[in-house]
Scaffold this motif. Structure first.
Motif, short mmCIF file in Angstrom:
data_model
loop_
_atom_site.label_atom_id
_atom_site.label_comp_id
_atom_site.label_asym_id
_atom_site.label_seq_id
_atom_site.Cartn_x
_atom_site.Cartn_y
_atom_site.Cartn_z
N ASP A 65 36.68 10.22 22.75
CA ASP A 65 37.78 9.45 22.24
C ASP A 65 38.00 8.26 22.60
O ASP A 65 37.66 7.69 23.56
N SER A 66 38.22 7.31 21.49
CA SER A 66 37.92 5.92 21.63
C SER A 66 39.37 5.35 21.90
O SER A 66 39.71 4.01 21.33
N THR A 67 40.35 5.84 22.15
CA THR A 67 41.63 5.34 22.26
C THR A 67 41.84 4.53 23.30
O THR A 67 41.05 4.52 24.39
N VAL A 68 42.66 3.13 23.11
CA VAL A 68 42.69 2.19 23.96
C VAL A 68 44.26 2.28 24.79
O VAL A 68 45.03 2.53 23.93
N ASN A 69 44.08 2.16 26.02
CA ASN A 69 45.45 2.22 27.01
C ASN A 69 45.84 0.93 27.34
O ASN A 69 44.95 0.28 27.67
N ARG A 70 47.03 0.65 27.11
CA ARG A 70 47.35 -0.77 27.48
C ARG A 70 48.32 -0.64 28.77
O ARG A 70 49.28 0.23 28.64
N ALA A 71 48.19 -1.83 29.46
CA ALA A 71 49.19 -1.78 30.49
C ALA A 71 50.42 -2.22 30.22
O ALA A 71 50.54 -3.17 29.38
N HIS A 72 51.47 -1.93 30.85
CA HIS A 72 52.62 -2.46 30.47
C HIS A 72 52.72 -3.77 31.01
O HIS A 72 51.96 -4.26 32.02
#
Length: 93
Positions: A65-72
């Motif tokens: 999975d190449s999903t990018v998680n971004r920080a708040h």
């Protein structure tokens, strides 16, 4: 007990909501905790995977999975420089 543990995970319910026919929820939770701590679940999984693999029932293909998680925006530890005056209660190192 094991059936109650499986039921709980399959339904996604809280431990307290496990139906009474499986026994007291505290007993089910304690058994699950003990099995998790002593490696019983790992042994069961290894045995099931071994049997399924020898019978050719396991497909070992991998999906990435190449999903990018971004920080708040407040999830950083860097100070914000807003151009305003410094607050008096900030400590100086």
């Amino acid at each position: 007990m094991v059936e109650g543990i499986i039921y709980r995970y399959r339904c996604g319910i809280a431990w307290r909501d496990v139906p009474a026919e499986f026994g007291p929820w505290q007993t089910i939770w304690k058994r699950h905790r003990r099995y998790s701590g002593d490696g019983t679940w790992d042994s069961i999984l290894a045995a099931l995977l071994t049997v399924a693999d020898t019978q050719g029932e396991v497909d070992w293909s991998v999906s990435v999975d190449s999903t990018v998680n971004r920080a708040h925006q407040h999830g950083t530890n860097l100070p914000r420089t807003t151009g305003g005056p410094l607050e008096l209660h900030e400590s100086v190192c």
